[in-house]
Scaffold this motif. Structure first.
Motif, mmCIF file in Angstrom:
data_model
loop_
_atom_site.group_PDB
_atom_site.id
_atom_site.type_symbol
_atom_site.label_atom_id
_atom_site.label_comp_id
_atom_site.label_asym_id
_atom_site.label_seq_id
_atom_site.Cartn_x
_atom_site.Cartn_y
_atom_site.Cartn_z
ATOM 1 N N PRO A 125 124.813 40.576 -35.799
ATOM 2 C CA PRO A 125 124.088 39.296 -36.316
ATOM 3 C C PRO A 125 122.986 39.940 -37.760
ATOM 4 N N LEU A 126 122.590 40.197 -38.002
ATOM 5 C CA LEU A 126 121.589 41.058 -39.059
ATOM 6 C C LEU A 126 122.278 41.699 -39.664
ATOM 7 N N LYS A 127 122.752 41.636 -40.825
ATOM 8 C CA LYS A 127 122.856 41.943 -42.094
ATOM 9 C C LYS A 127 121.825 42.702 -42.809
ATOM 10 N N ILE A 128 120.983 43.399 -43.118
ATOM 11 C CA ILE A 128 120.081 42.773 -44.437
ATOM 12 C C ILE A 128 120.056 44.727 -44.739
ATOM 13 N N LEU A 129 120.844 45.737 -44.151
ATOM 14 C CA LEU A 129 120.548 46.869 -45.433
ATOM 15 C C LEU A 129 121.445 46.731 -46.256
ATOM 16 N N TYR A 130 121.033 47.746 -46.810
ATOM 17 C CA TYR A 130 121.735 47.692 -48.705
ATOM 18 C C TYR A 130 121.589 46.316 -49.257
ATOM 19 N N SER A 131 120.322 45.914 -49.590
ATOM 20 C CA SER A 131 120.370 45.182 -49.605
ATOM 21 C C SER A 131 119.525 44.774 -50.355
ATOM 22 N N TYR A 132 118.931 43.691 -51.526
ATOM 23 C CA TYR A 132 117.130 43.348 -51.616
ATOM 24 C C TYR A 132 116.932 43.324 -50.067
ATOM 25 N N LYS A 133 116.819 42.462 -49.674
ATOM 26 C CA LYS A 133 116.443 42.307 -47.953
ATOM 27 C C LYS A 133 115.481 43.669 -47.787
ATOM 28 N N ALA A 134 116.356 44.269 -47.508
ATOM 29 C CA ALA A 134 116.165 45.831 -47.289
ATOM 30 C C ALA A 134 114.857 46.229 -48.066
ATOM 31 N N ILE A 135 115.455 46.584 -49.456
ATOM 32 C CA ILE A 135 114.197 46.926 -49.837
ATOM 33 C C ILE A 135 112.358 46.574 -49.946
ATOM 34 N N ILE A 136 112.222 44.492 -50.024
ATOM 35 C CA ILE A 136 111.994 44.255 -49.872
ATOM 36 C C ILE A 136 111.007 44.525 -47.910
ATOM 37 N N LEU A 137 111.681 44.490 -47.738
ATOM 38 C CA LEU A 137 111.262 44.562 -46.054
ATOM 39 C C LEU A 137 110.955 46.191 -45.592
ATOM 40 N N ALA A 138 111.091 47.412 -46.197
ATOM 41 C CA ALA A 138 110.833 48.318 -46.161
ATOM 42 C C ALA A 138 109.817 48.237 -46.927
ATOM 43 N N HIS A 139 109.090 47.836 -48.198
ATOM 44 C CA HIS A 139 108.497 47.682 -48.971
ATOM 45 C C HIS A 139 107.468 47.086 -48.344
#
Lengths: 333, 560
Positions: B143-157
């Motif tokens: 259900p969650l597709k956040i890796l390798y995307s803008y979202k992943a960058i923001i979340l990691a930061h």
């Protein structure tokens, strides 16, 4: 005879220090003055923590003023004791001996001897953090003595302790002084401490010497108003409020100590005094404080406050006192 | 207490920083100047075309706007997560405060390669979070597709930086003198009115300042964007420098972009320093004797705060636990069920052959340990000698040292790595290990100085002064008295340098050749080839080393 001769000159942007004094070998000299008068600067200059602008620090014929700190052999007991927290008591005391490369056995033997001298037998292996203030003070003294100094400086060594301990340690320092015969300079802001401990007192004010003398001289015959008021309480009054004053007196305000004024108990009787005296009449008693051995009476006349120390409680609200003429001093302020 | 102000500098204080300053200028300034000069010189001729292009091209504008965009959004999310925590910590009496603060410092010291790997293991399409959600709701697809995307960058930061906000703001808030709030209540304002009219205005400087710091961190973020962004779509300034230097082999372009990055970082740094001044000029010191009475948690407050701290705890710990879990779970036989296994560790140490790029990682582990050990042993004495120099206020060298303290904020580790990559061509006598050591030294030095200097300043000057009156030469007094008292700070600085070096990836990746490999670089290669289990096994070793180090210092401080 290794006489101590010191002349110190130091200019700071907002403070100038210019003092000169001497002492015989084995004397205990107190330097006393209000905070900011240059007491600590004086010690820093003598130890070499601060360089002199001009002057000399002579013990006998040797001038120490151009030597580095560690070669002067001038030890100091710092105000905060500055014991080394990572070393045991015996290693603190033996530290100056370790620098001199004296072997461990001799070092510790000397540390034990000094601990005995300062009355802390058996403290060898104690940790610094386990010591009380008074114990720290005595360990610091022992450590300073271990360096076999030619001169020992003590910077307000008792200021952080409570009153009862202060009195006891003051006597201890005097005893250790007498036993070691070391020349000591003792800095304090407490006049009672200075009076009780020293052979000689230097009154310092704003970077200069106000007066040098033994305790009695300074208390009884102060040469300046500052020395007079700093060494004890006193009254400074204009001449015109006195009923009588000596004939051949100098100009200036009249100074006397509270205990010099005697209350006249019965004005109808002649004053029971054989020596010449002066009179102050019509003093309104403002307050009487009972201090155990005596009363402190605060009185007023013509906007002047007068402090009197007396063994008797005044019977009336308006009193008269007499003061022996030889107890009166005159200062132009 | 009287201080004996010594205006004549002790001679060793004058001499001690000199070797360190020489070393600093050699290892820091020369590579930097070399790099920057390459922005202006091509084939021995002076040219401004690279710089002009780097500053004005539309491509630059595109990169810059994305860099600013992601930094801004990352900062916002960090604020969103961090501020409620700051509020709770400074206004409520929270029993687990120490544990919470401890957990919050984990991201500070967590190497970015572990953050990346943790995110892949936890949030990835095959990650633990998706697996849990799929089995909970009986879903066919992740259900969650956040890796390798803008979202992943923001979340990691946000993962990296919300603790910065939380810790800085709550510390400031905690130390605020409550007198203004009290008088506001006295004048009849409600709690809400007081908060908006008084408290909020007073904490804004600290929010602003910590936000600028976070913005700066995100601005120079590199490996997270390189890996989690997953494509040229998400190129920031630092990624562009790396790409030009290592992929398109355009050294002049890389140098020119380094200049652009430094210019922007310096501007941000100046803003940050100004905001710090704003803080120190406002009333941050408690002068009233009554401390702010912390409210006992009401039922609702209690539930809210436990909920908040549980969620942030999961947020911080889940990725790390995922790495460890992943390294031990695998299929033993083809088509078999997943069970506990040590096969990835066996593969790692070359005890069992594996398919693909997984090869013996033992050399990398030893290389990392060796480099980290050298870095720790060299950083501490240099840091110490520079810290001694800072005791001399208003002097030339103390100004330089303060500059060095600010260094990692203005010059990113990518640029430091590039500096050594470019130097390597001109100085073939420097081995790969030496280059990595030098880069890591530069990166860990500011932290070492920040650990040692406060401890040195805490020592009363009378300690060494008394030693001198007792006959010790100044340097002897320093060795006998001050050095032993700094022991804990020095050990802490050594461990910090060691851990920094162990986890460093940005500079190492930029400068490393195939000959020199460290744990993070090997992890990066494993992640790039989708061998997450192998990377997790190596990551677990890295976590273990760092954890042992930090726990050993932590317990040591408690004993003292």
């Amino acid at each position: 005879m290794n006489e101590l001769n010191i002349k110190l000159n130091k200019n700071f942007p907002e403070f100038k220090l210019d003092i000169e004094f001497s002492a015989e070998e084995g004397q205990l000299i107190s330097i006393i003055g209000p905070s900011g008068c240059g007491k600590s600067t004086t010690l820093s200059l003598i130890t070499g923590l601060l360089p002199l602008d001009d002057g000399f620090i002579k013990i006998g014929d040797d001038d120490l003023s151009s030597m580095p700190i560690n070669e002067r052999k001038i030890a100091m007991v710092f105000q905060n004791y500055s014991l080394y927290p990572h070393l045991k008591v015996k290693d603190n005391i033996a530290y100056p001996l370790k620098i001199k490369k004296i072997n461990k056995k001799k070092r510790y033997a000397e540390a034990s001897r000094l601990l005995h001298l300062v009355g802390l037998d058996g403290f060898e292996d104690r940790k610094i953090e386990s010591l009380s203030g008074g114990e720290c003070q005595r360990i610091a003294l022992a450590r300073a003595l271990a360096s076999k100094p030619r001169l020992l400086l003590l910077d307000e060594p008792l200021s952080a302790l409570d009153a009862k301990l202060r009195g006891y340690l003051r006597d201890e320092i005097r005893r250790i002084h007498d036993e070691t015969g070391l020349t000591m300079i003792y800095v304090t802001h407490d006049q009672e401490e200075a009076l009780s401990i020293s052979d000689k007192i230097i009154v310092l004010n704003d970077g200069h010497v106000e007066m040098i003398g033994d305790g009695e001289e300074i208390y009884n015959n102060p040469t300046s108003l500052f020395a007079a008021t700093f060494m004890g309480e006193g009254n400074l009054l204009p001449q015109q409020i006195f009923e009588t004053l000596p004939e051949n007196r100098p100009f200036g305000n009249v100074f006397f100590r509270p205990e010099e004024a005697m209350i006249i108990e019965d004005e109808s009787l002649p004053v029971p005094e054989l020596l010449p005296y002066s009179l102050l009449k019509g003093l309104n008693v403002v307050k009487v404080e009972f201090r155990g051995k005596h009363y402190i009476i605060k009185a007023r006349k013509k906007n002047c406050d007068i402090l009197i120390s007396s063994n008797i409680r005044p019977k009336s609200n308006v009193i008269s006192v007499y003061i022996r003429n030889r107890s009166l001093k005159y200062f132009n302020n | 207490m009287t201080s004996y102000n010594v205006n004549k500098k002790k001679s060793y204080e004058r001499i001690m920083p000199i070797p360190a300053l020489i070393i600093i200028s050699l290892i820091f300034l020369i590579p930097l100047i070399n790099t920057l000069s390459m922005a202006f010189i091509k084939d021995g001729k002076l040219t401004s075309s690279f710089v002009k292009e780097a500053f004005t091209s539309s491509y630059t504008r595109q990169i810059l706007s994305f860099t600013v965009n992601q930094a801004f959004v990352s900062t916002l999310l960090s604020l969103l997560i961090g501020l409620p925590g700051a509020y709770l910590l400074s206004n409520y009496d929270i029993r687990a405060k120490k544990t919470i603060l401890g957990i919050c410092t984990i991201p500070f010291v967590l190497p970015s390669i572990l953050v990346i790997l943790g995110f892949v293991s936890f949030y990835g399409n095959n990650g633990f979070l998706n697996q849990i959600l799929m089995s909970l709701f009986h879903l066919e697809d992740a259900p969650l597709k956040i890796l390798y995307s803008y979202k992943a960058i923001i979340l990691a930061h946000a993962f990296y930086n919300f603790p910065v906000i939380l810790l800085l703001v709550s510390t400031y808030w905690d130390n605020l003198d409550p007198k203004y709030e009290m008088s506001s209540y006295v004048f009849g304002a409600s709690r809400l009115q007081t908060f908006f009219n008084v408290t909020l205005r007073r904490i804004i400087p600290s929010i602003l300042s910590s936000s600028l710091l976070v913005f700066l961190f995100c601005f120079t973020s590199f490996s997270i964007i390189l890996v989690l962004g997953g494509g040229p779509k998400f190129t920031t300034m630092e990624v562009e420098i790396y790409r030009r230097a290592r992929i398109s082999m355009d050294m002049n372009g890389a140098a020119a972009y380094s200049l652009v990055s430094i210019v922007f970082c310096v501007i941000l740094l100046i803003l940050y320093i100004e905001s710090q001044k704003l803080i120190s000029s406002s009333d941050s010191v408690v002068t009233t004797t009554y401390k702010k009475a912390k409210r006992p948690t009401s039922a609702v407050g209690s539930i809210l705060s436990s909920l908040y701290f549980t969620l942030t705890g999961i947020f911080v710990l889940a990725p790390i636990i995922s790495i460890i879990a992943k390294s031990f779970i695998g299929t033993v036989s083809r088509g078999g069920a997943k069970t506990f296994t040590l096969k990835y560790y066996r593969q790692l140490f070359g005890l069992e052959s594996s398919s693909g790029v997984m090869s013996d990682a033992t050399p990398a582990i030893f290389a990392s340990l060796k480099i980290a050990l050298i870095v720790a042993l060299v950083t501490v004495p240099i840091g110490l000698s520079l810290s001694v120099a800072t005791k001399r206020k208003n002097s030339f060298s103390s100004a330089i040292i303060e500059l060095i303290g600010m260094l990692p904020l203005a010059i990113s580790s990518v640029i430091i790595g590039l500096g050594y990559y470019l130097i390597a061509a001109k100085a073939p006598y420097l081995s790969g290990t030496a280059l990595v050591v030098l880069a890591h030294l530069i990166i860990s030095l500011p932290f070492a100085i920040r650990i040692i200097t406060p401890e040195l300043e805490k020592l009363p000057p009378s300690l060494s002064q008394s030693a001198m009156t007792l006959g010790a030469k100044p340097f002897r007094a320093f060795i006998d008295i001050e050095l032993p008292l700094l022991k804990n700070a020095l050990i802490k600085a050594a461990i910090f340098s060691f851990a920094t070096s162990m986890g460093e990836i940005n500079a190492t990746l930029v400068l490393s050749s195939s000959k020199i490999e460290t744990i993070p670089v090997v992890m990066y290669r494993l992640i790039a080839s989708y061998n997450f289990a192998g990377a997790s096994a190596l990551g677990t070793i890295l976590i273990a080393v760092c954890a042992i180090l930090f726990i050993s210092t932590g317990s040591k401080q408690k004993v003292r």
